[in-house]
Design an enzyme around this catalytic site. Structure first.
Site, mmCIF file in Angstrom:
data_model
loop_
_atom_site.group_PDB
_atom_site.id
_atom_site.type_symbol
_atom_site.label_atom_id
_atom_site.label_comp_id
_atom_site.label_asym_id
_atom_site.label_seq_id
_atom_site.Cartn_x
_atom_site.Cartn_y
_atom_site.Cartn_z
ATOM 1 N N ARG A 94 0.844 -1.184 0.000
ATOM 2 C CA ARG A 94 0.000 0.000 0.000
ATOM 3 C C ARG A 94 0.888 1.246 0.000
ATOM 4 N NH1 ARG A 94 -3.555 -2.615 -1.774
ATOM 5 N NH2 ARG A 94 -5.624 -3.000 -0.878
ATOM 6 N N HIS A 119 -0.818 1.091 -10.175
ATOM 7 C CA HIS A 119 -1.641 0.215 -9.326
ATOM 8 C C HIS A 119 -2.373 -0.831 -10.175
ATOM 9 C CE1 HIS A 119 -3.729 0.217 -5.145
ATOM 10 N NE2 HIS A 119 -3.653 -1.017 -5.632
#
Length: 308
Positions: A223, A271
């Site tokens: 993350r 991502h």
């Protein structure tokens, strides 16, 4: 059963058609259409509405459309509301592919060769075999275990680190803060697959980088808030790190002037390492809906105390 989907609309429409064919008893409404809000039992979302229980007074569970649930502010949700993250084969396979690509690219020194290409430099460098390269994976959940299984099959010397003890075939496992330094010292390529928690926020920093072998490389697929950007740039400038592959950042996207965009030793992707696959995800969702109807625990139920 009435459920509401609140995320990317095209995927939601596909799920709606698929469920109508395979599970006609399930009524999937696509936000902002919620049907009769009082009949809604399950919400499938990336982000729920601000006052979720006022919107859906009879809500029984919140399901994430992604592999994580750290995007939810758990403090704003009722403590007894089950929160479930998505576990489905497409997500796992995507992460295995990305981690394998990143590790192989770093192992074969591709960042340096790409720099040489831009400089029109034709120069070879010594090649190490996979069994001479140590790969350490932080985070031994489903994605970490699947990635390690693939890396072991390629011949890499693999290690894993997690919060609690694990045993994985072909992998030397470490756990807890007291064993982190020893694990890091044996990681030529470090892969971060940790969930975002209070203890992992900012974990990828100068203190951690200093414990890696000189010239190590980083693959960050956890993350964004786990990585200290300035500390990474400093480690790359000093040579403590040789390269980094980053699929997550904070913020996303990075501003145009951010140095990561043009850094010669950083590969940056938006991502995309692991994305929910439409058909396998809706099949996994239906399996969880049936588990819910039978009163069985749903797959991916998070532990509120751990946050994952």
């Amino acid at each position: 059963m009435h459920i509401v989907y609140k995320s990317e609309a095209t995927r939601g429409a596909h799920w709606q058609r698929w469920l109508a064919e395979h599970a006609p008893d399930v009524q999937l409404h696509i936000w902002p259409d919620v049907g009769d809000a009082e009949q809604v039992e399950l919400l499938v979302a990336w982000q729920p509405p601000e006052d979720v229980m006022a919107t859906f007074p009879n809500l029984k569970a919140l399901l994430s459309v992604g592999a994580g649930a750290d995007q939810f502010d758990l403090s704003q949700l009722p403590p007894d509301l089950p929160v479930v993250r998505m576990i489905e084969p497409g997500l796992t396979q995507g992460m295995v592919e990305y981690v394998t690509f990143a590790v192989l690219g770093l192992h074969r020194d591709m960042p340096r060769y790409f720099q040489q290409q831009r400089a029109a430099t034709w120069q070879t460098h010594p090649i190490r075999t996979a069994n001479q390269r140590r790969v350490g994976v932080m985070g031994l959940g489903e994605l970490g275990q699947a990635s390690l299984q693939q890396l072991v099959s390629l011949g890499f010397e693999c290690a894993g680190w997690s919060r609690t003890p694990r045993e994985l075939e072909g992998v030397r496992c470490w756990h807890g803060a007291e064993q982190l330094a020893e694990f890091l010292a044996l990681s030529d390529i470090l892969v971060c697959l940790l969930p975002l928690t209070d203890s992992t926020r900012g974990l990828l920093n100068s203190e951690l980088f200093a414990q890696l072998p000189a010239g190590a490389a980083l693959v960050q697929v956890g993350r964004g808030p786990q990585l200290n950007h300035d500390d990474l740039l400093t480690a790359l400038a000093s040579g403590q790190l040789s390269a980094a592959v980053l699929d997550v950042t904070d913020p996303e996207p990075l501003p145009p002037e951010h140095p990561f965009w043009q850094h010669p030793a950083i590969w940056l992707t938006p991502h995309i390492a692991s994305q929910t696959q439409t058909d396998s995800a809706v099949a996994a969702l239906l399996d969880n809906l049936r588990r819910y109807q039978r009163g069985e625990p749903m797959v991916g139920l998070i532990d509120r105390n751990r946050g994952y």
